[in-house]
Design an enzyme around this catalytic site. Structure first.
Site, PDB file in Angstrom:
ATOM      1  N   TRP A 413       0.837  -1.204   0.000  1.00  0.00           N
ATOM      2  CA  TRP A 413       0.000   0.000   0.000  1.00  0.00           C
ATOM      3  C   TRP A 413       0.869   1.250   0.000  1.00  0.00           C
ATOM      4  O   TRP A 413       0.644   2.177  -0.796  1.00  0.00           O
ATOM      5  CB  TRP A 413      -0.918   0.032   1.223  1.00  0.00           C
ATOM      6  CG  TRP A 413      -1.792   1.264   1.236  1.00  0.00           C
ATOM      7  CD1 TRP A 413      -3.027   1.394   0.671  1.00  0.00           C
ATOM      8  CD2 TRP A 413      -1.461   2.549   1.798  1.00  0.00           C
ATOM      9  NE1 TRP A 413      -3.503   2.680   0.858  1.00  0.00           N
ATOM     10  CE2 TRP A 413      -2.558   3.411   1.541  1.00  0.00           C
ATOM     11  CE3 TRP A 413      -0.361   3.056   2.481  1.00  0.00           C
ATOM     12  CZ2 TRP A 413      -2.576   4.746   1.944  1.00  0.00           C
ATOM     13  CZ3 TRP A 413      -0.369   4.393   2.888  1.00  0.00           C
ATOM     14  CH2 TRP A 413      -1.478   5.217   2.630  1.00  0.00           C
ATOM     15  N   TYR A 417       1.014   4.010  -2.932  1.00  0.00           N
ATOM     16  CA  TYR A 417       0.604   5.391  -2.658  1.00  0.00           C
ATOM     17  C   TYR A 417       1.698   6.373  -3.060  1.00  0.00           C
ATOM     18  O   TYR A 417       1.428   7.415  -3.663  1.00  0.00           O
ATOM     19  CB  TYR A 417       0.281   5.535  -1.178  1.00  0.00           C
ATOM     20  CG  TYR A 417      -0.278   6.886  -0.775  1.00  0.00           C
ATOM     21  CD1 TYR A 417      -1.621   7.178  -0.970  1.00  0.00           C
ATOM     22  CD2 TYR A 417       0.541   7.851  -0.187  1.00  0.00           C
ATOM     23  CE1 TYR A 417      -2.138   8.410  -0.593  1.00  0.00           C
ATOM     24  CE2 TYR A 417       0.025   9.087   0.183  1.00  0.00           C
ATOM     25  CZ  TYR A 417      -1.311   9.362  -0.015  1.00  0.00           C
ATOM     26  OH  TYR A 417      -1.820  10.583   0.346  1.00  0.00           O
ATOM     27  N   ASP A 433      -6.943  -0.564   0.006  1.00  0.00           N
ATOM     28  CA  ASP A 433      -7.196   0.615   0.840  1.00  0.00           C
ATOM     29  C   ASP A 433      -8.646   0.599   1.332  1.00  0.00           C
ATOM     30  O   ASP A 433      -9.586   0.394   0.554  1.00  0.00           O
ATOM     31  CB  ASP A 433      -6.927   1.876   0.019  1.00  0.00           C
ATOM     32  CG  ASP A 433      -7.111   3.140   0.818  1.00  0.00           C
ATOM     33  OD1 ASP A 433      -6.154   3.585   1.457  1.00  0.00           O
ATOM     34  OD2 ASP A 433      -8.244   3.678   0.811  1.00  0.00           O
TER      35      ASP A 433
END
Length: 474
Positions: A413, A417, A433
């Protein structure tokens, strides 16, 4: 980059603004080059040549049109999103790397020899790195001439020229006018604001959904570094030659940018960061066209066209903020991050986020977070400081992802990001997410991570933009 003559000519004949920055129109009979939407009479086919860059048109002996000002067109979306060497090179040139480190510095950053880099840029853009940087210097010089009261010698060096003579010769060649004539043509009335303060317009391709952009940034604003007030985004910057503050106000067809620079040589890097932050070089028609083909997203696209991907002014900052946000609320992360900042400026102004060396110098007490998370930030700062982790706009996305995942405490993640916001990857799904899954559920989409990941394939190559819309839906 190959340009199809018929497609380009149709765009010019219709004066389609969507193609501004994609290519440039050279008119051999007049010796000028224009943006596709130039309001002048459509030139005859036999007198037209198309160029992939302003530098290529200038290298062919053409000067910039004074009417449509092709040098002020939005940047090419292709160079903004491409992850290959040419796209990375263009982003680094826009950030002023050639002016600061020369072509050898650019080649080193990209991991290629100067000769091979020159060959690739010539093949794709019709001009080498020096010509591309020269075109940017000419544009920077014109902005300073027309919007400040600086003397011409100051402008020459602030724009990156090696001498006043080189500055004069380049401006005359590119604009067919002496620098003093450009100032007179604009009325000789520099924008007020004091020494080092410049106000200019940043063009973009409409539409731009300003509310979505400002809402996103306001929700994550870090006190002392940035704030959204009265429809304007304010933030402090760390630039190659000093500190700066910027105020960005979305308007009809442009974003008004007021820059307060400690060193005017930082104008081009500051503009590049602002454009990147607001995603001004995106092609919203292409993005919205793909997302609107999904019936679940079509109503949101119709109601809010032109939603952008808020980016970052500094890659390491975005990584630190992502790590601090792991498993905590945005409000809690904001409090934690504020403790990492240097003391507030005495004049109450905004300051830039700490760099790698500053983060490494902080004591344990400054990191109000679990020890493992603190060590993750320190490991990232060390990697950024020694150059093994490149999160700048010219960084290799695949290599950056590998190095991020090798750091302790960095998972898929966080890496995704950072790729989305710092490196500008337009195709990151972030289907694990929680907010993305909630947004998907609100729109009646699959919200199990694996099922949603498979479904999101229809949004390629714009999954990052779909993530922004799902966050809004949540």
């Amino acid at each position: 980059m190959e340009l199809d003559f018929e497609r380009c000519y149709r765009a010019v004949d219709s004066r389609d603004q969507r193609f501004d920055g994609w290519f440039y129109t050279g008119v051999t009979s007049t010796g000028i080059y224009c943006r596709p939407s130039c309001p002048a009479t459509t030139p005859k086919r036999r007198n037209v040549r198309f160029f992939p860059s302003a530098a290529a048109a200038q290298s062919a002996g053409l000067r910039a049109c004074r009417r449509c000002r092709p040098d002020a067109a939005p940047g090419s979306p292709e160079w903004d999103v491409r992850a290959d060497v040419v796209g990375r090179a263009m982003r680094l040139i826009a950030d002023g790397v050639v002016d600061r480190d020369g072509v050898p510095g650019l080649a080193t950053r990209l991991g290629y020899t100067e000769r091979h880099l020159h060959r690739m840029l010539r093949a794709e853009l019709g001009a080498g790195p020096l010509a591309l940087a020269r075109a940017q210097r000419a544009q920077t010089a014109r902005i300073l001439i027309e919007t400040t009261g600086l003397g011409m010698a100051e402008i020459a060096f602030a724009a990156g020229f090696g001498s006043v003579r080189q500055f004069n010769d380049t401006v005359r060649e590119v604009y067919a006018a002496a620098p003093s004539q450009l100032r007179v043509a604009r009325g000789g009335r520099p924008t007020p604001g004091g020494a080092g303060t410049i106000t200019l317009r940043l063009a973009y391709r409409p539409p731009l959904h300003a509310a979505a952009l400002l809402d996103f940034l306001a929700l994550r604003a870090l006190p002392g570094v940035e704030e959204v007030r009265d429809g304007t985004y304010h933030r402090g910057l760390r630039l190659p030659h000093g500190a700066a503050e910027v105020a960005l106000t979305p308007a009809d067809g442009h974003v008004s940018a007021t820059l307060r620079l400690a060193d005017l040589r930082d104008l081009a890097p500051a503009v590049a960061r602002c454009r990147r932050l607001f995603d001004l070089d995106a092609d919203p028609a292409a993005v919205d066209g793909t997302l609107a083909a999904d019936p679940a997203l079509a109503p949101a696209v119709a109601a809010e066209p032109g939603v952008r991907l808020p980016r970052a002014v500094d890659g390491l900052e975005m990584l630190v903020r992502a790590v601090a946000t792991q498993q905590v609320s945005l409000a809690s992360a904001r409090t934690t991050l504020t403790r990492l900042l240097p003391p507030a400026a005495t004049d109450g102004g905004l300051r830039g986020f700490p760099g790698a060396e500053e983060l490494l110098a902080l004591p344990d007490e400054a990191f109000r977070m679990p020890a493992a998370r603190r060590e993750t930030i320190r490991a990232a700062a060390r990697a950024a400081a020694d150059g093994s982790l490149d999160l700048d706009p010219g960084g290799d996305r695949e290599e950056a992802a590998r190095r991020l995942l090798a750091l302790p405490g960095i998972g898929a993640w966080t890496a995704g990001y950072v790729a989305m916001r710092a490196l500008g990857d337009p195709d990151v799904g972030l289907t694990t997410d929680l907010a993305v899954r909630r947004g998907a559920a609100a729109l009646g989409l699959p919200h199990d991570p694996s099922t949603l990941d498979a479904y999101a394939g229809r949004w390629r190559p714009w999954r990052s933009y779909a993530v922004i819309r799902l966050w809004r839906a949540a």
